[in-house]
Structures are given as structure tokens and as C-alpha cells.
Design an enzyme around this catalytic site. Sequence first.
Site, PDB file in Angstrom:
ATOM      1  N   GLU A   1       0.870  -1.183   0.000  1.00  0.00           N
ATOM      2  CA  GLU A   1       0.000   0.000   0.000  1.00  0.00           C
ATOM      3  C   GLU A   1       0.900   1.224   0.000  1.00  0.00           C
ATOM      4  O   GLU A   1       1.572   1.518   0.989  1.00  0.00           O
ATOM      5  CB  GLU A   1      -0.919  -0.018   1.221  1.00  0.00           C
ATOM      6  CG  GLU A   1      -2.308   0.559   0.967  1.00  0.00           C
ATOM      7  CD  GLU A   1      -2.284   2.029   0.568  1.00  0.00           C
ATOM      8  OE1 GLU A   1      -1.568   2.799   1.224  1.00  0.00           O
ATOM      9  OE2 GLU A   1      -2.982   2.401  -0.409  1.00  0.00           O
ATOM     10  N   SER A   2       0.922   1.950  -1.110  1.00  0.00           N
ATOM     11  CA  SER A   2       1.905   3.016  -1.286  1.00  0.00           C
ATOM     12  C   SER A   2       1.736   4.149  -0.280  1.00  0.00           C
ATOM     13  O   SER A   2       2.730   4.735   0.173  1.00  0.00           O
ATOM     14  CB  SER A   2       1.846   3.559  -2.721  1.00  0.00           C
ATOM     15  OG  SER A   2       0.555   4.046  -3.028  1.00  0.00           O
TER      16      SER A   2
ATOM     17  N   CYS B   1       4.251  -2.770  -8.287  1.00  0.00           N
ATOM     18  CA  CYS B   1       2.914  -2.310  -7.889  1.00  0.00           C
ATOM     19  C   CYS B   1       3.016  -1.037  -7.044  1.00  0.00           C
ATOM     20  O   CYS B   1       3.273   0.025  -7.584  1.00  0.00           O
ATOM     21  CB  CYS B   1       2.156  -3.427  -7.180  1.00  0.00           C
ATOM     22  SG  CYS B   1       0.358  -3.136  -7.096  1.00  0.00           S
TER      23      CYS B   1
ATOM     24  N   ARG C   1      -3.330   5.133  -9.892  1.00  0.00           N
ATOM     25  CA  ARG C   1      -3.452   4.085  -8.880  1.00  0.00           C
ATOM     26  C   ARG C   1      -4.727   3.270  -9.104  1.00  0.00           C
ATOM     27  O   ARG C   1      -5.727   3.775  -9.598  1.00  0.00           O
ATOM     28  CB  ARG C   1      -3.484   4.691  -7.473  1.00  0.00           C
ATOM     29  CG  ARG C   1      -2.200   5.387  -7.073  1.00  0.00           C
ATOM     30  CD  ARG C   1      -2.341   6.144  -5.764  1.00  0.00           C
ATOM     31  NE  ARG C   1      -2.301   5.263  -4.611  1.00  0.00           N
ATOM     32  CZ  ARG C   1      -3.329   5.037  -3.813  1.00  0.00           C
ATOM     33  NH1 ARG C   1      -4.504   5.595  -4.057  1.00  0.00           N
ATOM     34  NH2 ARG C   1      -3.191   4.239  -2.766  1.00  0.00           N
TER      35      ARG C   1
ATOM     36  N   HIS D   1       2.986  -8.131  -9.956  1.00  0.00           N
ATOM     37  CA  HIS D   1       3.726  -8.714  -8.839  1.00  0.00           C
ATOM     38  C   HIS D   1       4.488  -9.972  -9.261  1.00  0.00           C
ATOM     39  O   HIS D   1       4.011 -11.089  -9.039  1.00  0.00           O
ATOM     40  CB  HIS D   1       2.760  -9.115  -7.719  1.00  0.00           C
ATOM     41  CG  HIS D   1       2.067  -7.985  -7.038  1.00  0.00           C
ATOM     42  ND1 HIS D   1       2.548  -7.414  -5.867  1.00  0.00           N
ATOM     43  CD2 HIS D   1       0.924  -7.338  -7.328  1.00  0.00           C
ATOM     44  CE1 HIS D   1       1.719  -6.457  -5.483  1.00  0.00           C
ATOM     45  NE2 HIS D   1       0.735  -6.386  -6.346  1.00  0.00           N
TER      46      HIS D   1
ATOM     47  N   GLU E   1       6.841 -11.223  -7.724  1.00  0.00           N
ATOM     48  CA  GLU E   1       7.175 -11.921  -6.475  1.00  0.00           C
ATOM     49  C   GLU E   1       6.084 -12.879  -6.015  1.00  0.00           C
ATOM     50  O   GLU E   1       6.332 -13.726  -5.143  1.00  0.00           O
ATOM     51  CB  GLU E   1       7.482 -10.904  -5.362  1.00  0.00           C
ATOM     52  CG  GLU E   1       6.296 -10.179  -4.772  1.00  0.00           C
ATOM     53  CD  GLU E   1       5.834  -8.954  -5.563  1.00  0.00           C
ATOM     54  OE1 GLU E   1       5.074  -8.155  -4.998  1.00  0.00           O
ATOM     55  OE2 GLU E   1       6.228  -8.818  -6.735  1.00  0.00           O
TER      56      GLU E   1
END
Length: 248
Positions: A61-62, A93, A123, A217, A219
Site C-alpha cells: 500500500e503506497s 505495484c 493508482r 507482482h 514476487e
Amino acid sequence: MTVSQTITIGVLALQGGVVEHLNLLRRATAQVSPAIEFALTEVRTPDQLARCDALIIPGGESTTMAIVARRLGLLDPLREFVKVQRKPVWGTCAGLVMLAEQASAVKQGGQELVGGLDVRVLRNRFGTQLQSFVAPLELGFLSEEEKEEKGKPAAPFRAVFIRAPVVEEIMAEEEGAGGGKPPVEVLGVYRKGDAEAEGKGDIVAVRQGNVFGTSFHPELTGDVRIHVWWLRQVVDSARHGKSIVQGA
């Protein structure tokens, strides 16, 4: 740098997919070069950041990341790392949002950004977490690498999109950070339906000099190819004592 030295890769560990990145990095390091030693570390303080040769800012969550980074005194050191020292940095992300010079659809009151990519991101382009999806992406930089190594194009990358941002505008130099940086390269586009037929789509992977960003993502998959590719860019940067070179 000589091959006997260790390259330290940090993962910003304020919130988000830290463990997932570290797990894939451990697997990816074995595929880069047996002559290269890597040290992987979590980064929560300016001192830990200062010991890194490269950094990943994970998904999460930026807004939360920015608030925590400010409280820990990390925002300005991160900007120094990215924009002044120009060390290799990859944002996934939320990390892409953090590395953008501008962001739209931010929460009330806005949010602080690290910057480094002369782009504006939108976003949550694809909606809520319930609207998450996986889609195959043709990534030219992977295909070029695998053609050279194996003589055939790469298979599509199964990209995981969760409340993902996209690059909605590549800014002119005078609008962004400028400073004689190289241009923004578009490395990945997600196309669906009419957009695919018209050759249009959403920009979901970009690079500008030392800064690399993906909307999705990697990852959260078992596919280490992007991590391997990025580590090779980091090694090249360290060997030559410069920012990541243009071209895969």
C-alpha cells in the site's frame, strides 16, 4: 567492482511483499553467476539503506509505505539513493507508485513519493482487490535474453495484478525530474479486447536509467525470470560503476 566483492540487494521492509521478493531473489541469485556473491537484506533504516548496492520496493500500500518511511526518516535517503546516487531500484505495484514523479487517484490529502521515473501513474487502474487477475504478458526484454541464451523466444510471463497502477503518462523532461536522465522506456503493455486489436493498452512495465517499475507482482509467482534479468542489470551496473545501462 571485482567479481570477488559482494553485491548487497535490499528489499524495503516497511509493508507489503517483502518475504516473497526475498524468496525469489534467493532462487534467482543461483542463476546469475557462480562468481558473484549476493547478500540479501531487509531495509528499515537509513543505515541499512546506505549499505545496499540496489533496492526493491515491493508491492503493498503506497500511502502506508510513504507515511512509515517519513516517520522512520527514510524518504529523503530513498530519494538520494534513487536520484542522486542513481543506484538500481525496482518497484513492483505500490513500489512503482512510489517511484513515479506524479500519481493520480491518490487518497485525500495526497501522498509523498520518492520519484525517479518521469511518469504519472494511475493508482488502482483495474479496481478493487476482488477484481485481481492473472494475465499472460509478452515481455520483449525476457525474449531477447532467452533468444540469446536458448535460441528461442521466452514464454509469456503470467503477471499477477492486484489493485494495480498503470503508467498513464510519460512526462516531458521539463514536467518531470529532468536532470539529463535517459528517456523512459516502455518494457511491457497489457492489452485486452479492443485494445489488443487496435495495438493499444496499459503500460505496466517501464525503465528509466537506474529505475525499473512493474505494475504487477512477479514476487507472487514461481517465475524467477524477471528477478534474474534485473539482478544481471545490477551486476552490470556494479561492474561498470554506473547506473543500469539502456538495453537488456
